[in-house]
Write a protein that holds these residues in place. Structure first.
Motif, mmCIF file in Angstrom:
data_model
loop_
_atom_site.group_PDB
_atom_site.id
_atom_site.type_symbol
_atom_site.label_atom_id
_atom_site.label_comp_id
_atom_site.label_asym_id
_atom_site.label_seq_id
_atom_site.Cartn_x
_atom_site.Cartn_y
_atom_site.Cartn_z
ATOM 1 N N VAL A 205 0.850 -1.184 0.000
ATOM 2 C CA VAL A 205 0.000 0.000 0.000
ATOM 3 C C VAL A 205 0.886 1.233 0.000
ATOM 4 N N GLN A 206 0.618 2.177 -0.878
ATOM 5 C CA GLN A 206 1.368 3.425 -0.907
ATOM 6 C C GLN A 206 0.420 4.610 -0.774
ATOM 7 N N VAL A 207 0.667 5.428 0.243
ATOM 8 C CA VAL A 207 -0.076 6.669 0.472
ATOM 9 C C VAL A 207 0.795 7.806 -0.034
ATOM 10 N N THR A 208 0.284 8.583 -0.982
ATOM 11 C CA THR A 208 1.041 9.710 -1.528
ATOM 12 C C THR A 208 0.295 10.995 -1.213
ATOM 13 N N CYS A 209 0.992 11.933 -0.569
ATOM 14 C CA CYS A 209 0.389 13.210 -0.179
ATOM 15 C C CYS A 209 0.844 14.309 -1.136
ATOM 16 N N TYR A 210 -0.092 15.158 -1.559
ATOM 17 C CA TYR A 210 0.166 16.190 -2.552
ATOM 18 C C TYR A 210 0.180 17.575 -1.898
ATOM 19 N N THR A 211 0.714 18.544 -2.618
ATOM 20 C CA THR A 211 0.917 19.875 -2.030
ATOM 21 C C THR A 211 -0.387 20.568 -1.658
ATOM 22 N N CYS A 212 -1.498 20.115 -2.231
ATOM 23 C CA CYS A 212 -2.802 20.714 -1.941
ATOM 24 C C CYS A 212 -3.457 20.112 -0.708
ATOM 25 N N GLY A 213 -2.858 19.065 -0.154
ATOM 26 C CA GLY A 213 -3.478 18.341 0.945
ATOM 27 C C GLY A 213 -4.254 17.129 0.476
ATOM 28 N N GLY A 214 -4.379 16.938 -0.843
ATOM 29 C CA GLY A 214 -5.038 15.751 -1.377
ATOM 30 C C GLY A 214 -4.151 14.524 -1.237
ATOM 31 N N THR A 215 -4.746 13.369 -1.449
ATOM 32 C CA THR A 215 -4.051 12.099 -1.218
ATOM 33 C C THR A 215 -4.425 11.093 -2.291
ATOM 34 N N SER A 216 -3.449 10.281 -2.683
ATOM 35 C CA SER A 216 -3.755 9.085 -3.468
ATOM 36 C C SER A 216 -3.323 7.869 -2.655
ATOM 37 N N ILE A 217 -4.095 6.807 -2.767
ATOM 38 C CA ILE A 217 -3.713 5.545 -2.126
ATOM 39 C C ILE A 217 -3.743 4.469 -3.194
ATOM 40 N N THR A 218 -2.650 3.737 -3.321
ATOM 41 C CA THR A 218 -2.601 2.604 -4.232
ATOM 42 C C THR A 218 -2.471 1.330 -3.413
ATOM 43 N N PHE A 219 -3.266 0.345 -3.799
ATOM 44 C CA PHE A 219 -3.256 -0.965 -3.152
ATOM 45 C C PHE A 219 -2.829 -1.973 -4.209
ATOM 46 N N THR A 220 -1.674 -2.592 -4.042
ATOM 47 C CA THR A 220 -1.181 -3.545 -5.025
ATOM 48 C C THR A 220 -1.214 -4.946 -4.430
ATOM 49 N N PHE A 221 -1.973 -5.834 -5.067
ATOM 50 C CA PHE A 221 -2.162 -7.206 -4.604
ATOM 51 C C PHE A 221 -1.510 -8.178 -5.576
ATOM 52 N N ASP A 222 -0.990 -9.278 -5.048
ATOM 53 C CA ASP A 222 -0.640 -10.422 -5.881
ATOM 54 C C ASP A 222 -1.960 -11.099 -6.256
ATOM 55 N N HIS A 223 -2.197 -11.274 -7.560
ATOM 56 C CA HIS A 223 -3.495 -11.777 -8.017
ATOM 57 C C HIS A 223 -3.817 -13.165 -7.459
ATOM 58 N N ALA A 224 -2.781 -13.925 -7.073
ATOM 59 C CA ALA A 224 -3.050 -15.248 -6.511
ATOM 60 C C ALA A 224 -3.805 -15.170 -5.188
ATOM 61 N N LEU A 225 -3.747 -14.025 -4.513
ATOM 62 C CA LEU A 225 -4.487 -13.849 -3.263
ATOM 63 C C LEU A 225 -5.988 -13.880 -3.485
ATOM 64 N N GLY A 226 -6.441 -13.329 -4.611
ATOM 65 C CA GLY A 226 -7.875 -13.245 -4.830
ATOM 66 C C GLY A 226 -8.190 -12.507 -6.114
ATOM 67 N N ASP A 227 -9.490 -12.276 -6.306
ATOM 68 C CA ASP A 227 -9.967 -11.553 -7.480
ATOM 69 C C ASP A 227 -10.603 -10.246 -7.038
ATOM 70 N N ALA A 228 -11.267 -9.563 -7.954
ATOM 71 C CA ALA A 228 -11.824 -8.242 -7.651
ATOM 72 C C ALA A 228 -12.831 -8.299 -6.508
ATOM 73 N N THR A 229 -13.630 -9.362 -6.449
ATOM 74 C CA THR A 229 -14.597 -9.478 -5.359
ATOM 75 C C THR A 229 -13.890 -9.621 -4.018
#
Length: 455
Positions: free
Chosen positions: A147-171
């Protein structure tokens, strides 16, 4: 002077990282639990899957660092609680097994040099490279969840969640993220998996399957996947589709009393555009669809199953037929192709085919890029977008992509937009000619900040 922020290139600096373990009630390194990957898990290909969420300005004061400290600690604490329910996500995947030893998930925080509104939303090749921790090789991907939390100069945020597909599917991933967001707001999880049942998708005894499965699927290795033929299917794009366009396509697809779904109508439209983007060396092309087996398998554990229950179906047609056909004609082809696999018999045959070809990984042959031009479409209408509030507001965008650089086929994945008005955001991996053909029409609009509410 810093200059115009819009002219600045996105730069992201890592601020800190930590390994988050389940806080309690979890298998430990001293007493690990081993879960055998199911047959359908072996169909996943071990690809990294990344979900990207954007959150608008949320700080209550002018101190970006103080605000990010609070956000990071809140996510860290709530993730530790969530991993108690989903302890395989804190394990390790080794040779067909998930070693549940509470090794932890990787959580990172980074700072960006621009405001969130100045991200290039359309060009995911560039944006993902800046805001997703690299995991291009599963051998160098020791954490099934990053998981990567990225903070921007405006105070906004992006969060990326990267999974190994063998763990599961979209559901499975959607249930995990939804539960995490609820626990972050001191609410009970939305879904509690029954992990005592393991990955229980048993084959029949003896296993049996239709002969067509031998032609459609292939046994392969990680080396085969890494060395698949190079293609020019490498453009990662985000598009906005307004509700009026979706409704118009559905109306065109639904004639003579045959009601077609929005995704069937959209598939027919994309297939028709795709046919115009293919050079004369190809007489045919394929369209494919990801199909969820939940609700089709009668196993008792399906209601709270965490794992992969996905397959892919395809249909091939001549380019002339697709060019000349109406949207309703093509939607009929799409409907028949999807309907023939949305049943228990198909998924049980698939489970049995994999049983007969283990060990190793399995893939549809065409996914390796060896059977001509193809695009796979999936629907994410039930995947959480607006609901993914971790205590600092709902996201303005939720979408999916991958850090893999090259693909054997094109992909298009639909998600509900954060606007809540019936519009979509479509994530795509395309070849240049198809991107140009789609963008010459008005249905798929390159995503920009004006499509995102109150960014």
């Amino acid at each position: 002077m810093e200059g115009n922020p819009k002219e600045r290139k996105l730069e992201v600096k890592l601020r800190r990282k930590c390994v988050v373990k389940a806080e309690s009630n979890s298998p430990s390194p001293e007493h690990p639990r081993k879960l055998t990957l199911s047959n359908l898990d072996l169909l996943s290909g071990r690809f990294p899957v990344t979900y990207l969420y954007l959150y608008r300005h949320s700080r209550s004061n002018g101190d970006l660092i103080d605000n990010s400290d609070t956000l990071f600690e809140s996510l860290k604490t709530s993730l530790a609680k969530t991993l108690c329910y989903y302890y395989p996500f804190a394990g390790r995947i080794v040779e067909g097994l998930i070693i549940c030893d509470n090794g932890g998930a990787l959580l990172l925080e980074a700072l960006a040099n621009i405001p969130l509104s100045h991200l290039d939303f359309y060009n995911l090749n560039q944006t993902l490279e800046g805001i997703v921790v690299p995991c291009l090789d599963v051998n160098e991907f020791p954490f099934p969840l990053q998981v990567q939390v990225t903070c921007y100069t405006c105070g906004g945020t992006s969060i990326t969640f990267t999974f190994d597909h063998a763990l599961g599917d979209a559901t499975a991933f959607g249930n995990f993220l939804s539960s995490w967001s609820r626990l972050a707001r001191n609410m009970p999880p939305s879904f509690i998996p029954d992990l005592d049942l393991g990955r229980n998708l048993p084959p029949r005894v003896p296993p049996t399957y239709h002969p067509s499965f031998d032609h459609f699927f292939i046994k392969c290795t990680l080396e085969d996947i890494r060395n698949m033929p190079k293609t020019n299917i490498s453009l990662k794009r985000l598009y906005f589709v307004d509700a009026s366009s979706i409704n118009r396509l559905q109306t065109l697809a639904s004639v003579d009393g045959n009601k077609r779904t929005k995704i069937e109508a959209f598939s027919a439209y994309v297939w028709k555009i795709m046919a115009t983007s293919i050079d004369e060396s190809h007489a045919k092309c394929k369209m494919g669809w990801l199909v969820d087996g939940r609700g089709r398998l009668s196993h008792s554990s399906m209601s709270n199953y965490i794992g992969n229950v996905l397959s892919v179906t395809t249909e091939e047609a001549s380019i002339v037929e697709i060019k000349q056909g109406s949207i309703s004609d093509i939607a009929d082809i799409v409907h028949k192709a999807i309907t023939k696999v949305t049943n228990e018999a198909y998924f049980q045959d698939l489970i049995d085919w994999i049983e007969c070809h283990k060990p190793g990984l399995m893939l549809p042959r065409f996914v390796l890029g060896r059977e001509g031009p193809a695009v796979v479409i999936s629907s994410g209408r039930r995947f959480p977008v607006a609901e993914l509030d971790f205590g600092f507001g709902s996201p303005v965008l939720g979408t999916v992509s991958t850090t893999i650089e090259n693909s054997g086929v094109g992909y298009m994945n639909q998600r509900t937009s954060g606007r809540g008005d019936g519009s979509w955001v479509v994530s795509a991996i395309l070849w240049p000619q198809l991107a140009a053909a789609l963008e010459s029409e008005s249905v798929l609009q390159p995503l920009c900040s004006s499509h995102l509410q109150k960014l």
